[in-house]
Design an enzyme around this catalytic site. Structure first.
Site, PDB file in Angstrom:
ATOM      1  N   ASP A 100       0.677  -1.420  -0.218  1.00  0.00           N
ATOM      2  CA  ASP A 100      -0.331   0.674  -0.473  1.00  0.00           C
ATOM      3  C   ASP A 100       0.802   1.695  -0.055  1.00  0.00           C
ATOM      4  OD1 ASP A 100      -2.185   2.441   0.125  1.00  0.00           O
ATOM      5  OD2 ASP A 100      -2.867   1.135   2.447  1.00  0.00           O
ATOM      6  N   LYS A 128      -1.414  -2.099  -4.843  1.00  0.00           N
ATOM      7  CA  LYS A 128      -2.172  -0.358  -4.819  1.00  0.00           C
ATOM      8  C   LYS A 128      -1.023   1.010  -5.464  1.00  0.00           C
ATOM      9  CE  LYS A 128      -5.097  -1.152  -0.878  1.00  0.00           C
ATOM     10  NZ  LYS A 128      -5.971  -0.275  -0.116  1.00  0.00           N
TER      11      LYS A 128
END
Ligand code: IMP
Ligand code: MG
Length: 173
Positions: A100, A128
């Site tokens: 992330d 991500k």
């Protein structure tokens, strides 16, 4: 599960891991490999990916905490469980569920690199897109996804949904 929809099916995950496993098998041909799973989230991808790797593989695990029960990265990484073994001179492949902010892996790779492994690479099921706040190189990526919060296949929300066989988008409202 209510308030969720399937983003990546169990079948898609299976096919992708077979592909990554083949790539890893080729890249480390003739070498041994230490796969390091980041607990708890990576336990499923570790187990399924490892079965697609045809090499002399050993396993170790680390546990880190960066989130608590929130859905936003705090930027604080704590090592809750370190490796059991020395990694000097070894091929180390960190296996993660999701990248992330990249803070967790940035911290982990820094702390493992000083132990002088022969090689150090990262495999992550999910990445991500455009979120990474620190730049890290993920050599083996399963799927790039949007900024939404996902659960399943090892990933949790407040400790739950890790046992879903697919990746689902969770409505955090
Ligand atoms: P980072 O340090 O921000 O890259 O966060 C990585 C860790 O946060 C992962 O190993 C997960 O445990 C957790 N995480 C990040 N995004 C999600 C998500 O969408 N669902 C579940 N856990 C997540
Ligand atoms: Mg994790």
């Amino acid at each position: 599960m209510e308030n969720s929809k399937v983003l990546i099916s169990a079948e898609e995950i299976k096919l992708k891991l077979a592909e990554l496993g083949q790539q890893i098998t080729n890249d480390y041909a003739g070498e041994s490999l230490l796969m390091v799973g980041v607990l708890k989230g990576a336990f499923m991808v570790m187990a399924d990916l490892a079965r697609q790797v045809n090499l002399a593989v050993e396993f170790d695990f680390m546990a880190v905490s960066s989130y608590g029960a929130a859905t936003q990265s705090s930027g604080v990484v704590r090592i809750l469980k370190d490796l059991d073994q020395e990694i000097a001179g070894r091929n180390v492949l960190i296996v993660e569920d999701i990248v992330d902010s990249g803070l967790t892996l940035s911290y982990l790779t820094k702390s493992l690199r000083v132990r002088k492994p022969k090689s150090l690479e990262i495999a992550a099921l999910l990445l991500k897109k455009d979120i990474q706040r620190v730049s890290i190189e993920v050599k083996y990526t399963g799927f790039e996804i949007g900024p939404e919060f996902v659960v399943g296949y090892g990933l949790d929300h407040a400790g739950k949904y890790r046992n879903l066989p697919h990746i689902a988008v969770m409505d955090t409202e």
